[in-house]
Motif scaffolding. Structure first.
Motif, PDB file in Angstrom:
ATOM      1  N   GLN A  97       0.823  -1.212   0.000  1.00 51.77           N
ATOM      2  CA  GLN A  97       0.000   0.000   0.000  1.00 51.77           C
ATOM      3  C   GLN A  97       0.858   1.263   0.000  1.00 51.77           C
ATOM      4  O   GLN A  97       0.491   2.271  -0.593  1.00 51.77           O
ATOM      5  N   ALA A  98       2.003   1.226   0.655  1.00 47.67           N
ATOM      6  CA  ALA A  98       2.887   2.394   0.699  1.00 47.67           C
ATOM      7  C   ALA A  98       3.462   2.713  -0.677  1.00 47.67           C
ATOM      8  O   ALA A  98       3.726   3.877  -0.992  1.00 47.67           O
ATOM      9  N   PHE A  99       3.650   1.691  -1.511  1.00 43.19           N
ATOM     10  CA  PHE A  99       4.312   1.865  -2.798  1.00 43.19           C
ATOM     11  C   PHE A  99       3.374   1.750  -3.995  1.00 43.19           C
ATOM     12  O   PHE A  99       3.711   2.185  -5.086  1.00 43.19           O
ATOM     13  N   GLY A 100       2.210   1.135  -3.827  1.00 48.05           N
ATOM     14  CA  GLY A 100       1.248   0.998  -4.912  1.00 48.05           C
ATOM     15  C   GLY A 100       1.357  -0.336  -5.639  1.00 48.05           C
ATOM     16  O   GLY A 100       2.209  -1.170  -5.326  1.00 48.05           O
ATOM     17  N   ASP A 101       0.482  -0.509  -6.616  1.00 44.75           N
ATOM     18  CA  ASP A 101       0.464  -1.746  -7.399  1.00 44.75           C
ATOM     19  C   ASP A 101       1.640  -1.775  -8.372  1.00 44.75           C
ATOM     20  O   ASP A 101       2.449  -0.846  -8.427  1.00 44.75           O
ATOM     21  N   THR A 102       1.743  -2.838  -9.146  1.00 47.92           N
ATOM     22  CA  THR A 102       2.875  -3.002 -10.075  1.00 47.92           C
ATOM     23  C   THR A 102       2.960  -1.848 -11.063  1.00 47.92           C
ATOM     24  O   THR A 102       4.054  -1.322 -11.326  1.00 47.92           O
ATOM     25  N   TYR A 103       1.839  -1.428 -11.620  1.00 45.74           N
ATOM     26  CA  TYR A 103       1.837  -0.299 -12.558  1.00 45.74           C
ATOM     27  C   TYR A 103       2.428   0.945 -11.903  1.00 45.74           C
ATOM     28  O   TYR A 103       3.351   1.562 -12.431  1.00 45.74           O
ATOM     29  N   THR A 104       1.925   1.304 -10.736  1.00 49.79           N
ATOM     30  CA  THR A 104       2.383   2.500 -10.034  1.00 49.79           C
ATOM     31  C   THR A 104       3.848   2.379  -9.646  1.00 49.79           C
ATOM     32  O   THR A 104       4.623   3.333  -9.800  1.00 49.79           O
ATOM     33  N   GLN A 105       4.239   1.226  -9.144  1.00 49.33           N
ATOM     34  CA  GLN A 105       5.634   1.032  -8.751  1.00 49.33           C
ATOM     35  C   GLN A 105       6.566   1.112  -9.964  1.00 49.33           C
ATOM     36  O   GLN A 105       7.691   1.618  -9.853  1.00 49.33           O
ATOM     37  N   THR A 106       6.105   0.644 -11.097  1.00 49.60           N
ATOM     38  CA  THR A 106       6.924   0.752 -12.304  1.00 49.60           C
ATOM     39  C   THR A 106       7.118   2.210 -12.681  1.00 49.60           C
ATOM     40  O   THR A 106       8.237   2.633 -13.003  1.00 49.60           O
ATOM     41  N   ILE A 107       6.053   2.994 -12.624  1.00 47.83           N
ATOM     42  CA  ILE A 107       6.138   4.427 -12.941  1.00 47.83           C
ATOM     43  C   ILE A 107       7.173   5.119 -12.048  1.00 47.83           C
ATOM     44  O   ILE A 107       8.045   5.845 -12.525  1.00 47.83           O
ATOM     45  N   THR A 108       7.093   4.886 -10.734  1.00 44.89           N
ATOM     46  CA  THR A 108       8.007   5.597  -9.826  1.00 44.89           C
ATOM     47  C   THR A 108       9.437   5.064  -9.936  1.00 44.89           C
ATOM     48  O   THR A 108      10.389   5.823  -9.768  1.00 44.89           O
ATOM     49  N   THR A 109       9.599   3.787 -10.249  1.00 48.96           N
ATOM     50  CA  THR A 109      10.939   3.230 -10.424  1.00 48.96           C
ATOM     51  C   THR A 109      11.584   3.796 -11.689  1.00 48.96           C
ATOM     52  O   THR A 109      12.771   4.162 -11.685  1.00 48.96           O
ATOM     53  N   LEU A 110      10.822   3.903 -12.761  1.00 48.22           N
ATOM     54  CA  LEU A 110      11.345   4.503 -13.989  1.00 48.22           C
ATOM     55  C   LEU A 110      11.658   5.981 -13.785  1.00 48.22           C
ATOM     56  O   LEU A 110      12.612   6.516 -14.368  1.00 48.22           O
ATOM     57  N   ARG A 111      10.894   6.658 -12.941  1.00 44.54           N
ATOM     58  CA  ARG A 111      11.181   8.059 -12.609  1.00 44.54           C
ATOM     59  C   ARG A 111      12.546   8.164 -11.923  1.00 44.54           C
ATOM     60  O   ARG A 111      13.338   9.050 -12.229  1.00 44.54           O
ATOM     61  N   ARG A 112      12.827   7.251 -10.984  1.00 42.80           N
ATOM     62  CA  ARG A 112      14.141   7.218 -10.323  1.00 42.80           C
ATOM     63  C   ARG A 112      15.252   6.971 -11.342  1.00 42.80           C
ATOM     64  O   ARG A 112      16.305   7.592 -11.298  1.00 42.80           O
ATOM     65  N   LEU A 113      15.011   6.038 -12.246  1.00 38.51           N
ATOM     66  CA  LEU A 113      15.990   5.719 -13.278  1.00 38.51           C
ATOM     67  C   LEU A 113      16.272   6.945 -14.143  1.00 38.51           C
ATOM     68  O   LEU A 113      17.429   7.258 -14.440  1.00 38.51           O
ATOM     69  N   SER A 114      15.237   7.654 -14.532  1.00 47.34           N
ATOM     70  CA  SER A 114      15.405   8.872 -15.335  1.00 47.34           C
ATOM     71  C   SER A 114      16.229   9.915 -14.602  1.00 47.34           C
ATOM     72  O   SER A 114      17.032  10.631 -15.213  1.00 47.34           O
TER      73      SER A 114
END
Length: 141
Positions: free
Chosen positions: A49-66
């Motif tokens: 719940q703190a990080f979200g579902d797979t879709y949401t977590q992918t978005i924020t992980t790709l943001r970190r990568l960028s």
């Protein structure tokens, strides 16, 4: 420096190259694994719940990568390979590949070619039990 060479994936609509070539005159970057950002600070810090579902977590992980790419003076156009580790959202289930692919495709929607090669692997767990994804990447310029 020479640009990487990308062998287009003609058998799929996914934004993935079949192969990427990097010249010996290119600078090669091995990026450390990136993980999701907390989106709900009121949820327990080690919960999905703190990080979200797979879709949401992918978005924020790709943001970190960028962000890391930007720190290096690079963009997603410089990515050559991605290794993606996914955990299922519920014990005993399959990873949410559709949720991951949706976010991944959105991330690359503004480029029409030169995608990184990619591997997606389901794993049993991550270091933080709330994480559903980690991404390791390589880049070149």
């Amino acid at each position: 420096m020479n640009e990487p060479f990308y062998l287009e994936n003609t058998n799929s609509t996914a934004p993935v190259s079949r192969a990427v070539g990097i010249s010996s005159s290119s600078m090669f970057y091995q990026l450390g694994a990136q993980y999701p950002e907390i989106i709900d600070s009121s949820a327990p810090p080690k919960s999905i719940q703190a990080f979200g579902d797979t879709y949401t977590q992918t978005i924020t992980t790709l943001r970190r990568l960028s962000s890391i790419l930007a720190d290096l003076g690079l963009t997603k156009l410089n990515l050559t390979n991605m290794r993606v580790y996914l955990v299922s959202e519920a014990p005993g289930e399959r990873m949410d590949l559709d949720g991951f692919n949706k976010a991944y495709t959105e991330y690359f929607q503004d480029q029409d070619r030169n995608y990184p090669s990619r591997t997606v692997i389901q794993v049993a767990a991550m270091a933080n039990p709330g994480w559903l994804i980690e991404i390791e990447a390589t880049a070149a310029n």
